[in-house]
Design an enzyme around this catalytic site. Structure first.
Site, PDB file in Angstrom:
ATOM      1  N   LYS A 126      16.570  47.572 -11.987  1.00 36.78           N
ATOM      2  CA  LYS A 126      17.172  48.899 -11.823  1.00 36.78           C
ATOM      3  C   LYS A 126      17.297  49.176 -10.334  1.00 36.78           C
ATOM      4  CE  LYS A 126      18.504  52.505 -14.316  1.00 36.78           C
ATOM      5  NZ  LYS A 126      19.058  52.605 -15.664  1.00 36.78           N
ATOM      6  N   ASP A 166      24.431  54.574 -14.053  1.00 36.82           N
ATOM      7  CA  ASP A 166      23.358  55.401 -14.622  1.00 36.82           C
ATOM      8  C   ASP A 166      23.672  56.818 -14.128  1.00 36.82           C
ATOM      9  OD1 ASP A 166      20.514  55.171 -16.015  1.00 36.82           O
ATOM     10  OD2 ASP A 166      20.203  56.533 -14.353  1.00 36.82           O
TER      11      ASP A 166
HETATM   12  P1  NAP Z   1      25.255  61.256 -16.076  1.00 39.38           P
HETATM   13  O1  NAP Z   1      26.569  60.916 -16.636  1.00 39.38           O
HETATM   14  O2  NAP Z   1      25.084  61.374 -14.615  1.00 39.38           O
HETATM   15  O3  NAP Z   1      24.766  62.600 -16.798  1.00 39.38           O
HETATM   16  C1  NAP Z   1      23.478  63.095 -16.605  1.00 39.38           C
HETATM   17  C2  NAP Z   1      23.399  64.453 -17.270  1.00 39.38           C
HETATM   18  O4  NAP Z   1      22.041  64.882 -17.258  1.00 39.38           O
HETATM   19  C3  NAP Z   1      24.210  65.532 -16.541  1.00 39.38           C
HETATM   20  O5  NAP Z   1      24.691  66.450 -17.460  1.00 39.38           O
HETATM   21  C4  NAP Z   1      23.142  66.158 -15.626  1.00 39.38           C
HETATM   22  O6  NAP Z   1      23.421  67.490 -15.271  1.00 39.38           O
HETATM   23  C5  NAP Z   1      21.935  66.117 -16.524  1.00 39.38           C
HETATM   24  N1  NAP Z   1      20.711  66.076 -15.681  1.00 39.38           N
HETATM   25  C6  NAP Z   1      20.367  65.174 -14.738  1.00 39.38           C
HETATM   26  N2  NAP Z   1      19.213  65.501 -14.157  1.00 39.38           N
HETATM   27  C7  NAP Z   1      18.818  66.630 -14.756  1.00 39.38           C
HETATM   28  C8  NAP Z   1      17.688  67.453 -14.612  1.00 39.38           C
HETATM   29  N3  NAP Z   1      16.737  67.194 -13.718  1.00 39.38           N
HETATM   30  N4  NAP Z   1      17.612  68.560 -15.424  1.00 39.38           N
HETATM   31  C9  NAP Z   1      18.577  68.827 -16.330  1.00 39.38           C
HETATM   32  N5  NAP Z   1      19.670  68.077 -16.518  1.00 39.38           N
HETATM   33  C10 NAP Z   1      19.790  67.007 -15.739  1.00 39.38           C
HETATM   34  O7  NAP Z   1      24.127  60.182 -16.529  1.00 39.38           O
HETATM   35  P2  NAP Z   1      24.076  59.343 -17.885  1.00 39.38           P
HETATM   36  O8  NAP Z   1      24.609  57.995 -17.607  1.00 39.38           O
HETATM   37  O9  NAP Z   1      24.597  60.138 -19.011  1.00 39.38           O
HETATM   38  O10 NAP Z   1      22.491  59.150 -18.059  1.00 39.38           O
HETATM   39  C11 NAP Z   1      21.679  60.090 -18.761  1.00 39.38           C
HETATM   40  C12 NAP Z   1      20.387  59.431 -19.188  1.00 39.38           C
HETATM   41  O11 NAP Z   1      20.655  58.291 -20.025  1.00 39.38           O
HETATM   42  C13 NAP Z   1      19.508  58.891 -18.058  1.00 39.38           C
HETATM   43  O12 NAP Z   1      18.157  58.996 -18.419  1.00 39.38           O
HETATM   44  C14 NAP Z   1      19.895  57.426 -18.006  1.00 39.38           C
HETATM   45  O13 NAP Z   1      18.898  56.631 -17.399  1.00 39.38           O
HETATM   46  C15 NAP Z   1      20.030  57.133 -19.486  1.00 39.38           C
HETATM   47  N6  NAP Z   1      20.828  55.963 -19.835  1.00 39.38           N
HETATM   48  C16 NAP Z   1      22.116  55.849 -19.424  1.00 39.38           C
HETATM   49  C17 NAP Z   1      22.852  54.748 -19.805  1.00 39.38           C
HETATM   50  C18 NAP Z   1      24.307  54.596 -19.469  1.00 39.38           C
HETATM   51  O14 NAP Z   1      24.918  53.662 -19.966  1.00 39.38           O
HETATM   52  N7  NAP Z   1      24.899  55.483 -18.677  1.00 39.38           N
HETATM   53  C19 NAP Z   1      22.248  53.749 -20.580  1.00 39.38           C
HETATM   54  C20 NAP Z   1      20.938  53.896 -21.010  1.00 39.38           C
HETATM   55  C21 NAP Z   1      20.239  55.014 -20.633  1.00 39.38           C
HETATM   56  P3  NAP Z   1      24.088  67.814 -13.847  1.00 39.38           P
HETATM   57  O15 NAP Z   1      25.529  67.430 -13.980  1.00 39.38           O
HETATM   58  O16 NAP Z   1      23.855  69.266 -13.668  1.00 39.38           O
HETATM   59  O17 NAP Z   1      23.330  66.978 -12.852  1.00 39.38           O
END
Ligand code: NAP
Length: 448
Positions: A126, A166
């Protein structure tokens, strides 16, 4: 924790001070491994657990860049290459101001076992930076990504380490990162990054994969209980990549998704979220969630500053898809009180240990992220396969592969939980099945 593993955990605490999230993730794995060490003394003899908790390599680097006002800005970059027993390191890049080594190590550690569960030949890693893309122009994001890749490129490659997106790293960022990698190396090495655009080496379904996969996994849980998504109410947290596509698939399967959130607050929309509007607000306009409520009569916005949480909204199924430790013991109690029966983690470690305990005691089916959100990385591995064979598959074919993988992970978790005396426990099943696959490969590869 099994008393024989306590000294291992003490060593982790001493060697990795101040890394609370990494301690939490390692503890959660060790808590499941008591029956495994009892049955497999060879793992202890070869110090497998101690070795698997120590990253193979950790890279920390300076990322200087120039903002639109001509000021020099400085960030810190990370790549933790955690374990390559099963294949090249694989795991996303996170750009968020909260990023520090402890977050990247927890995510890299989880990634090892998640990747093993997919059955694909990928190791765990990561990376990321404390850079905050929010409020930055496209040109600033591009200059940051170029500077970040100018150091990262020497550590990655399709047979070495394959990053993806991510939090804070989506299609735009992957484009700038890939562009700089290509420019420096003079190689069109598609398999070096995943999450690429469809027109230049990406895979259909990769964008949707984590959210869709989480819903496929939750669907299997429901199926095992003689139920389905049809007619259920669903709450997701976040409104980014994972949350949006989890909501999309849940709605396609007949559920009503009534709430989602971002870091500024949450919206409740009893008619069901308008996903086109949500995508427009978050993906195109890159605005706060309050804009959604302003544009839709049936929706109301509740600001984080009022002290409430999206978990106060009554639902049958909860899908935490935002970030680590966003759902605590009190939130879990509220969900249980309101009749929630299934929780599947789309995000990584969004539920605190207290929340997981509440769910277990209340008989709520709980799917940990390393199993439930593995569809993203699995589809990244499918993207690598397509890149290697210079091929591109149809949406339907790729989605069918994704579903098959998620169904397989669900079955493997349940079987393993049964075998190790914890029937129906997805946490134990995922931890043990993922660990054993990595441990056996590490044994075979010798002390390296
Ligand atoms: P993303 O597109 O950047 O979206 C993240 C979302 O979470 C946004 O709505 C953000 O709100 C919100 N967020 C972030 N930090 C926050 C906090 N401290 N309090 C409240 N809301 C918060 O990211 P993503 O890819 O969807 O990833 C979300 C989660 O899934 C993470 O844990 C990541 O590690 C996991 N994940 C992602 C993938 C993937 O393929 N993308 C795969 C496996 C796991 P704001 O816009 O206000 O910041």
């Amino acid at each position: 924790m099994d008393p024989t593993l306590q000294p291992v955990f003490e060593e982790i605490l001493a060697r990795n001070p101040g890394e609370a999230e990494f301690h939490q993730a390692t503890r959660e794995l060790l808590d499941s491994l008591g029956p495994v060490v009892a049955r497999h003394p060879e793992y202890t003899d070869a110090a497998i657990i101690r070795r698997v908790c120590e990253p193979e390599r950790q890279i920390i680097f300076r990322v200087p860049w120039v903002d639109d006002a001509g000021q020099v800005q400085l960030n810190r970059g990370f790549r933790v290459e955690f374990n390559s027993a099963l294949g090249p390191y694989k795991g996303g890049l996170r750009f968020h101001p909260s990023v520090y080594l402890g977050i990247i190590k927890f995510l890299g550690f989880e990634q090892i076992f998640k990747n093993a569960l997919t059955g694909m030949p990928i190791g765990g890693g990561k990376g990321g930076s404390d850079f905050d893309p929010k409020g930055r122009s496209d040109a600033e994001v591009m200059r940051f990504c170029q500077s970040f890749m100018t150091e990262l490129y020497r550590h990655i490659g399709e047979y070495t380490d394959v990053p993806a997106g991510d939090i804070g790293v989506g299609g735009r960022e992957i484009g700038y990162l890939f562009g700089q990698y290509k420019r420096i190396t003079n190689r069109y090495e598609s398999g070096v990054l995943t999450g690429k655009g469809i027109g230049w080496g990406g895979s259909l379904v990769r964008t949707e994969a984590t959210g869709y996969g989480t819903v496929f996994f939750a669907g299997e849980i429901l199926k095992a209980r003689g139920s389905s998504f049809d007619g259920k109410t669903v709450v997701v947290s976040g409104s980014g990549n994972v949350a949006t596509y989890a909501a999309e698939k849940a709605a396609a399967l007949g559920a009503t998704v009534i709430a989602c959130s971002d870091s500024s607050g949450y919206v409740v929309d009893e008619k069901g979220l308008d996903l086109d509007l949500l995508k427009e607000v978050k993906q195109v306009r890159r605005e706060r969630l309050s804009s959604y409520a302003e544009a839709r009569e049936s929706a109301r916005f509740v600001a984080t500053t009022t002290g409430g949480a999206v978990w106060d909204v009554p639902c049958d199924i909860a899908l935490p898809c935002a970030t680590q430790n966003e759902l605590d013991g009190d939130h879990a109690l509220a969900l249980v009180r309101n009749g929630c029966t299934v929780v599947a983690e789309g995000a990584n470690m969004p539920c605190t240990p207290e929340a997981v305990k509440v769910f277990a005691e209340a008989g709520v089916a709980f799917a940990p992220g390393k199993a439930a959100n593995a569809g993203g990385v699995a589809t990244s591995a499918l993207e690598m396969q397509q890149n290697a064979s210079r091929d591109s598959w149809s949406f339907a074919h790729t989605e069918a592969r994704l579903e098959e993988i998620m169904v397989g992970i669900h079955a493997r978790c349940l079987e393993t939980a049964d075998t190790y005396g914890a029937p129906g426990n997805y946490v134990a099943g995922a931890n043990i099945a993922g660990f054993i696959q990595v441990a056996d490969a590490m044994l075979a590869l010798g002390v390296i």
